[in-house]
Design a protein around this motif. Sequence first.
Motif, PDB file in Angstrom:
ATOM      1  N   GLY A  78      83.766 -32.191  36.962  1.00 28.07           N
ATOM      2  CA  GLY A  78      85.086 -32.612  36.507  1.00 28.07           C
ATOM      3  C   GLY A  78      85.695 -33.721  37.351  1.00 28.07           C
ATOM      4  N   GLN A  79      85.053 -34.075  38.481  1.00 26.71           N
ATOM      5  CA  GLN A  79      85.581 -35.126  39.345  1.00 26.71           C
ATOM      6  C   GLN A  79      84.784 -36.430  39.243  1.00 26.71           C
ATOM      7  N   HIS A  80      83.774 -36.470  38.399  1.00 30.11           N
ATOM      8  CA  HIS A  80      82.982 -37.678  38.232  1.00 30.11           C
ATOM      9  C   HIS A  80      83.767 -38.714  37.431  1.00 30.11           C
ATOM     10  N   LYS A  81      83.614 -39.964  37.808  1.00 27.70           N
ATOM     11  CA  LYS A  81      84.255 -41.046  37.066  1.00 27.70           C
ATOM     12  C   LYS A  81      83.583 -41.156  35.696  1.00 27.70           C
ATOM     13  N   LEU A  82      84.391 -41.303  34.658  1.00 25.41           N
ATOM     14  CA  LEU A  82      83.885 -41.486  33.297  1.00 25.41           C
ATOM     15  C   LEU A  82      84.225 -42.882  32.819  1.00 25.41           C
ATOM     16  N   ILE A  83      83.254 -43.533  32.206  1.00 24.56           N
ATOM     17  CA  ILE A  83      83.480 -44.816  31.547  1.00 24.56           C
ATOM     18  C   ILE A  83      83.121 -44.589  30.084  1.00 24.56           C
ATOM     19  N   ILE A  84      84.108 -44.687  29.220  1.00 21.19           N
ATOM     20  CA  ILE A  84      83.914 -44.434  27.788  1.00 21.19           C
ATOM     21  C   ILE A  84      84.133 -45.743  27.049  1.00 21.19           C
ATOM     22  N   THR A  85      83.124 -46.169  26.286  1.00 22.14           N
ATOM     23  CA  THR A  85      83.227 -47.433  25.565  1.00 22.14           C
ATOM     24  C   THR A  85      82.885 -47.235  24.097  1.00 22.14           C
ATOM     25  N   ASN A  86      83.155 -48.262  23.322  1.00 23.92           N
ATOM     26  CA  ASN A  86      82.798 -48.296  21.911  1.00 23.92           C
ATOM     27  C   ASN A  86      83.322 -47.066  21.167  1.00 23.92           C
ATOM     28  N   ASN A  87      84.624 -46.791  21.317  1.00 27.36           N
ATOM     29  CA  ASN A  87      85.285 -45.664  20.648  1.00 27.36           C
ATOM     30  C   ASN A  87      84.609 -44.328  20.920  1.00 27.36           C
ATOM     31  N   GLY A  88      84.107 -44.165  22.127  1.00 22.16           N
ATOM     32  CA  GLY A  88      83.486 -42.898  22.507  1.00 22.16           C
ATOM     33  C   GLY A  88      82.026 -42.772  22.125  1.00 22.16           C
ATOM     34  N   ASN A  89      81.418 -43.830  21.592  1.00 20.94           N
ATOM     35  CA  ASN A  89      80.008 -43.775  21.210  1.00 20.94           C
ATOM     36  C   ASN A  89      79.073 -43.913  22.409  1.00 20.94           C
ATOM     37  N   ILE A  91      79.139 -42.948  26.599  1.00 21.98           N
ATOM     38  CA  ILE A  91      79.865 -42.300  27.693  1.00 21.98           C
ATOM     39  C   ILE A  91      78.991 -42.365  28.940  1.00 21.98           C
ATOM     40  N   TYR A  92      79.537 -42.971  29.982  1.00 23.31           N
ATOM     41  CA  TYR A  92      78.850 -43.082  31.260  1.00 23.31           C
ATOM     42  C   TYR A  92      79.562 -42.162  32.247  1.00 23.31           C
ATOM     43  N   GLN A  93      78.889 -41.128  32.716  1.00 26.73           N
ATOM     44  CA  GLN A  93      79.439 -40.240  33.737  1.00 26.73           C
ATOM     45  C   GLN A  93      78.760 -40.640  35.044  1.00 26.73           C
ATOM     46  N   ILE A  94      79.528 -41.238  35.955  1.00 30.90           N
ATOM     47  CA  ILE A  94      78.973 -41.762  37.195  1.00 30.90           C
ATOM     48  C   ILE A  94      78.768 -40.608  38.169  1.00 30.90           C
ATOM     49  N   LEU A  95      77.522 -40.374  38.561  1.00 27.96           N
ATOM     50  CA  LEU A  95      77.167 -39.234  39.397  1.00 27.96           C
ATOM     51  C   LEU A  95      77.099 -39.596  40.878  1.00 27.96           C
ATOM     52  N   SER A  96      77.022 -40.872  41.195  1.00 30.95           N
ATOM     53  CA  SER A  96      76.971 -41.305  42.588  1.00 30.95           C
ATOM     54  C   SER A  96      78.390 -41.490  43.123  1.00 30.95           C
ATOM     55  N   PRO A  97      78.540 -41.554  44.439  1.00 34.98           N
ATOM     56  CA  PRO A  97      79.875 -41.711  45.021  1.00 34.98           C
ATOM     57  C   PRO A  97      80.593 -42.955  44.510  1.00 34.98           C
ATOM     58  N   ASP A  98      81.901 -42.873  44.459  1.00 36.19           N
ATOM     59  CA  ASP A  98      82.740 -43.974  43.977  1.00 36.19           C
ATOM     60  C   ASP A  98      83.088 -44.902  45.141  1.00 36.19           C
ATOM     61  N   ASP A  99      82.046 -45.462  45.740  1.00 34.73           N
ATOM     62  CA  ASP A  99      82.251 -46.418  46.825  1.00 34.73           C
ATOM     63  C   ASP A  99      81.052 -47.349  46.898  1.00 34.73           C
ATOM     64  N   LYS A 100      81.085 -48.282  47.807  1.00 32.19           N
ATOM     65  CA  LYS A 100      79.999 -49.262  47.910  1.00 32.19           C
ATOM     66  C   LYS A 100      79.051 -48.964  49.061  1.00 32.19           C
ATOM     67  N   ASN A 101      79.144 -47.782  49.644  1.00 35.61           N
ATOM     68  CA  ASN A 101      78.330 -47.450  50.803  1.00 35.61           C
ATOM     69  C   ASN A 101      77.014 -46.768  50.439  1.00 35.61           C
ATOM     70  N   HIS A 102      76.494 -47.053  49.286  1.00 33.67           N
ATOM     71  CA  HIS A 102      75.192 -46.541  48.897  1.00 33.67           C
ATOM     72  C   HIS A 102      74.424 -47.660  48.206  1.00 33.67           C
ATOM     73  N   MET A 103      73.128 -47.456  47.957  1.00 31.60           N
ATOM     74  CA  MET A 103      72.300 -48.533  47.441  1.00 31.60           C
ATOM     75  C   MET A 103      71.914 -48.363  45.981  1.00 31.60           C
ATOM     76  N   ILE A 104      72.250 -47.223  45.395  1.00 30.74           N
ATOM     77  CA  ILE A 104      71.814 -46.945  44.032  1.00 30.74           C
ATOM     78  C   ILE A 104      72.949 -46.315  43.238  1.00 30.74           C
ATOM     79  N   ASP A 105      73.091 -46.710  41.991  1.00 25.06           N
ATOM     80  CA  ASP A 105      74.032 -46.065  41.090  1.00 25.06           C
ATOM     81  C   ASP A 105      73.265 -45.051  40.260  1.00 25.06           C
ATOM     82  N   PHE A 106      73.892 -43.930  40.024  1.00 19.86           N
ATOM     83  CA  PHE A 106      73.279 -42.810  39.344  1.00 19.86           C
ATOM     84  C   PHE A 106      74.251 -42.352  38.263  1.00 19.86           C
TER      85      PHE A 106
END
Length: 185
Positions: A78-89, A91-106
């Motif tokens: 419930g704390q993951h950042k959500l990016i919802i585009t194209n009227n909900g078609n 949905i990107y649930q970002i599983l990696s930390p919300d910062d730039k101190n890592h090398m991979i997005d998940f």
Amino acid sequence: MDFNMGQKVKQLRKLKGLSILQLSEISGVSTGLISQIERDLVVPTVVSIWRIAKALDTNVGFFFENIEKKTGIVIRQGQHKLIITNNGNRIYQILSPDDKNHMIDFAKITLKGGQAYEKEELFHEGEECAYVLKGTLTLQLNGQYYEVREGDSIYFQSSIPHKYINQQKEDCISICAITPLFFNK
């Protein structure tokens, strides 16, 4: 959820001292679309906002951030950042930390039946790896199509033009790892 994406694009563009025309030339996104985004008349595709973010020296996640950033070892349900585009078609649930101190997005990506992640192919530096949890994902990679079914995984260099498509009626859910950072920078 109101992210004020248009206002953020406009403020950052002005902070960088760019006109809409200059941002268009740098990003490859039309002046008309940038104008519509800034006035919150349209929600852009992830490819368009990615190009704008890159031109403004930021990341896609910047435009979807709420006021408070959460970082840490464990990101609770419930704390993951959500990016919802194209009227909900899409949905990107970002599983990696919300910062730039890592090398991979998940991310966990849900693509509704009969939808493409993007209308156009995307290519960028780095690598991508995805695992299909549910449904069937079609990967268009350099003009060739690959069907990736539930339990299958894919890996490729992101510099090869690619696009994800769900040609089935049921939703497709996948877990994707992207490097370098795509959603956070």
